[in-house]
Design an enzyme around this catalytic site. Structure first.
Site, PDB file in Angstrom:
ATOM      1  N   GLY A 227      31.712  34.659  49.095  1.00 37.42           N
ATOM      2  CA  GLY A 227      32.604  33.530  49.359  1.00 37.42           C
ATOM      3  C   GLY A 227      32.175  32.228  48.715  1.00 37.42           C
ATOM      4  N   GLY A 272      31.655  37.429  44.625  1.00 34.37           N
ATOM      5  CA  GLY A 272      32.375  37.912  43.450  1.00 34.37           C
ATOM      6  C   GLY A 272      32.783  36.727  42.594  1.00 34.37           C
ATOM      7  N   ARG A 309      47.429  34.126  41.265  1.00 36.15           N
ATOM      8  CA  ARG A 309      46.819  33.222  42.253  1.00 36.15           C
ATOM      9  C   ARG A 309      47.643  31.974  42.555  1.00 36.15           C
ATOM     10  NH1 ARG A 309      42.458  30.908  42.017  1.00 36.15           N
ATOM     11  NH2 ARG A 309      41.840  31.403  44.143  1.00 36.15           N
ATOM     12  N   CYS A 343      60.938  36.822  35.718  1.00 35.35           N
ATOM     13  CA  CYS A 343      62.219  36.482  36.313  1.00 35.35           C
ATOM     14  C   CYS A 343      62.082  36.057  37.779  1.00 35.35           C
ATOM     15  CB  CYS A 343      63.115  37.710  36.179  1.00 35.35           C
ATOM     16  SG  CYS A 343      64.791  37.374  36.600  1.00 35.35           S
ATOM     17  N   TYR A 372      39.618  37.518  40.157  1.00 36.70           N
ATOM     18  CA  TYR A 372      40.953  37.748  40.703  1.00 36.70           C
ATOM     19  C   TYR A 372      42.031  37.383  39.673  1.00 36.70           C
ATOM     20  CZ  TYR A 372      38.096  37.701  44.941  1.00 36.70           C
ATOM     21  OH  TYR A 372      37.120  37.948  45.882  1.00 36.70           O
TER      22      TYR A 372
HETATM   23  N1  LLP Z   1      32.925  41.037  50.273  1.00 42.54           N
HETATM   24  C1  LLP Z   1      34.057  41.351  50.924  1.00 42.54           C
HETATM   25  C2  LLP Z   1      33.995  42.312  52.030  1.00 42.54           C
HETATM   26  C3  LLP Z   1      35.272  40.742  50.579  1.00 42.54           C
HETATM   27  O1  LLP Z   1      36.378  41.048  51.252  1.00 42.54           O
HETATM   28  C4  LLP Z   1      35.311  39.827  49.503  1.00 42.54           C
HETATM   29  C5  LLP Z   1      36.575  39.203  49.110  1.00 42.54           C
HETATM   30  C6  LLP Z   1      34.097  39.538  48.830  1.00 42.54           C
HETATM   31  C7  LLP Z   1      32.927  40.158  49.243  1.00 42.54           C
HETATM   32  C8  LLP Z   1      34.018  38.589  47.669  1.00 42.54           C
HETATM   33  O2  LLP Z   1      34.438  37.308  47.986  1.00 42.54           O
HETATM   34  P1  LLP Z   1      34.216  36.124  46.931  1.00 42.54           P
HETATM   35  O3  LLP Z   1      32.744  35.883  46.774  1.00 42.54           O
HETATM   36  O4  LLP Z   1      34.830  36.534  45.641  1.00 42.54           O
HETATM   37  O5  LLP Z   1      34.908  34.956  47.542  1.00 42.54           O
HETATM   38  N2  LLP Z   1      42.302  37.169  45.858  1.00 42.54           N
HETATM   39  C9  LLP Z   1      41.775  35.977  46.511  1.00 42.54           C
HETATM   40  C10 LLP Z   1      40.437  36.223  47.148  1.00 42.54           C
HETATM   41  C11 LLP Z   1      40.424  37.406  48.102  1.00 42.54           C
HETATM   42  C12 LLP Z   1      39.061  37.711  48.617  1.00 42.54           C
HETATM   43  C13 LLP Z   1      39.002  39.005  49.343  1.00 42.54           C
HETATM   44  N3  LLP Z   1      37.675  39.396  49.718  1.00 42.54           N
HETATM   45  C14 LLP Z   1      41.739  34.838  45.492  1.00 42.54           C
HETATM   46  O6  LLP Z   1      42.172  35.034  44.364  1.00 42.54           O
HETATM   47  O7  LLP Z   1      41.320  33.735  45.839  1.00 42.54           O
END
Ligand code: LLP
Length: 416
Positions: A227, A272, A309, A343, A372
């Site tokens: 996150g 991520g 996004r 569209c 993403y």
């Molecule tokens: N671990 C789990 C269990 C998760 O569900 C997620 C993201 C991560 C790690 C990685 O989170 P990060 O470090 O990338 O914030 N599509 C959305 C974000 C959805 C995140 C879902 N889970 C966007 O484009 O902002």
């Protein structure tokens, strides 16, 4: 800041015009130096503890990027059998993959077990399913620590209003089900949500989480989730996530916990976005400039099929304009909405932005699109998924995913 991409030599020895001429448009371009820098920052997060970080590959699962993550010593978390499959293809050994399962079928759970991957379950019902399939097995349970955070309601993945994790008050029940199937709970994991620049809620969730961990005797690891934020407003000088201060405070919290409890487990994180967002830019071509009832539009090939996004979360991505291979920074400015070719009226990648006066054939660069971006892209309107190119550390450009062809649109039809 005038041009971010120029200030970091994002395009190496090439430039947006040349890249689009060579590989077509729209095009995802990644910078290897930025990617490796972020991976190293994460891998070095907790030098005073037994620590490893997962790369959360839902952000980006390009094989070349996964191979680089493997080289940088990151582990990975997977959200589906498909992610486990590509991770193995990229060279990740089973023990370095963590399947954070959510509402999966018995077949999917069995796939992960057969692949020798550690599974995390996120409900009592799926804990029972795991027990039925793998009596005596070892697994992790995702705990919902009751605290969430994130850039939008849709990406807050803990707290009292989400589907994720087992509520902390059900810990007794976890023990009951585990005993029934002789299961060994060797890990606990959490993920409170995506994109926070202020890490205080994350630390608060970690504190709660550590407290719950004391109720489990066989723990080998604790995974605090990801996150960590990315500065999407970098052209307005937004500061980056303060990883140094975060590191110190997390280190202090964990050191204190180890001293107080006498326990020593492997700590993990699983970001991520922080790893891959800034390393990716989408290049698109301007095909039309128009004015509709007083609003100016820049019509590009970066539709919501390429980057969803902004439509899904009202997300902001900075935009730069390139002409003849150079960024356009000075001169007259206008307010435009940069839109795509899909569209739908919501097909807007950047709304009401003050940008240099734009002409047809200019190239727009949408920043911070490495996370993403491609992974959420689609074939909506039967558009073809874009190509991906890596600018290597030596400044070369290499194709790391070919553009789809019209034939790819027919691949799954039995009678094409
Ligand atoms: N671990 C789990 C269990 C998760 O569900 C997620 C993201 C991560 C790690 C990685 O989170 P990060 O470090 O990338 O914030 N599509 C959305 C974000 C959805 C995140 C879902 N889970 C966007 O484009 O902002």
């Amino acid at each position: 800041m005038d041009s971010y991409t120029q200030s970091v030599h994002f395009f190496g020895r090439s430039n947006p015009e040349e890249l689009v001429r060579k590989y077509g448009s729209p095009l995802f371009v990644y910078n290897e130096d930025i990617l490796r820098r972020q991976m190293k920052r994460v891998a070095g997060l907790l030098p005073n503890h037994r620590f490893t970080s997962n790369f959360s590959i839902k952000t980006n699962s390009n094989l070349t990027i996964l191979r680089i993550a493997n080289e940088e010593g990151l582990n990975a978390d997977a959200m589906s059998p498909g992610e486990i499959f590509v991770l193995k293809k990229a060279g990740f050994l089973s023990e370095r993959i963590f399947y954070v399962s959510n509402n999966v079928s018995e077949e999917e759970m069995q796939y992960a077990i057969d692949e020798g991957v550690i599974v995390s379950v996120d409900s009592l019902s799926q804990l029972e399913m795991f027990g039925r399939l793998n009596r005596g097995g070892r697994l992790s349970v995702r705990i919902n620590p009751g605290v969430g955070a994130g850039h939008h309601d849709k990406v807050v993945t803990a707290g009292k209003k989400t589907k994720f994790g087992v509520a902390a008050q059900d810990i007794e029940k976890i023990h009951d089900v585990a005993a029934q199937y002789d299961l060994h709970i060797i890990g606990l994991n959490q993920h409170i949500g995506s994109l926070f620049m202020d890490y205080k809620p994350f630390l608060e969730a970690c504190r709660n989480f550590l407290h719950y961990a004391e109720e489990f005797d066989e723990l080998e690891f604790l995974d605090f989730g990801g996150g960590f934020g990315t500065p999407y407003h970098k052209l307005a000088d937004e500061q980056e996530f303060d990883i140094e201060s975060f590191k110190k405070e997390l280190d202090a919290l964990l050191t204190e916990w180890k001293q107080q409890t006498g326990r020593d487990v492997l700590f993990k994180t699983e970001p991520g976005r922080y790893i891959v967002a800034e390393s990716g830019v989408i290049l698109g071509q301007v095909h039309a400039v128009k004015e509709n009832y007083g609003h100016k539009y820049v019509g590009t090939d970066i539709g919501m099929n390429v980057l969803i996004r902004p439509e899904l979360y009202d997300s902001w991505h900075d935009v730069e304009v390139y002409r003849d291979g150079q960024p356009v920074t000075g001169g007259e400015r206008e307010v435009y909405s940069v839109v795509g070719n899909i569209c739908e009226s919501g097909d807007i990648v950047a709304k009401d932005r003050e940008l240099p006066v734009i002409k047809e054939k200019d190239i727009v660069a949408v920043l911070d699109a490495g996370a993403y971006g491609f992974s959420m892209s689609s074939n909506y309107n039967n558009r073809l998924r874009a190509a991906e190119v890596l600018i290597t550390s030596s400044g070369e450009d290499i194709l790391i995913r070919r553009r789809e062809t019209l034939d790819d649109l027919l691949r799954c039809f039995p009678n094409s």
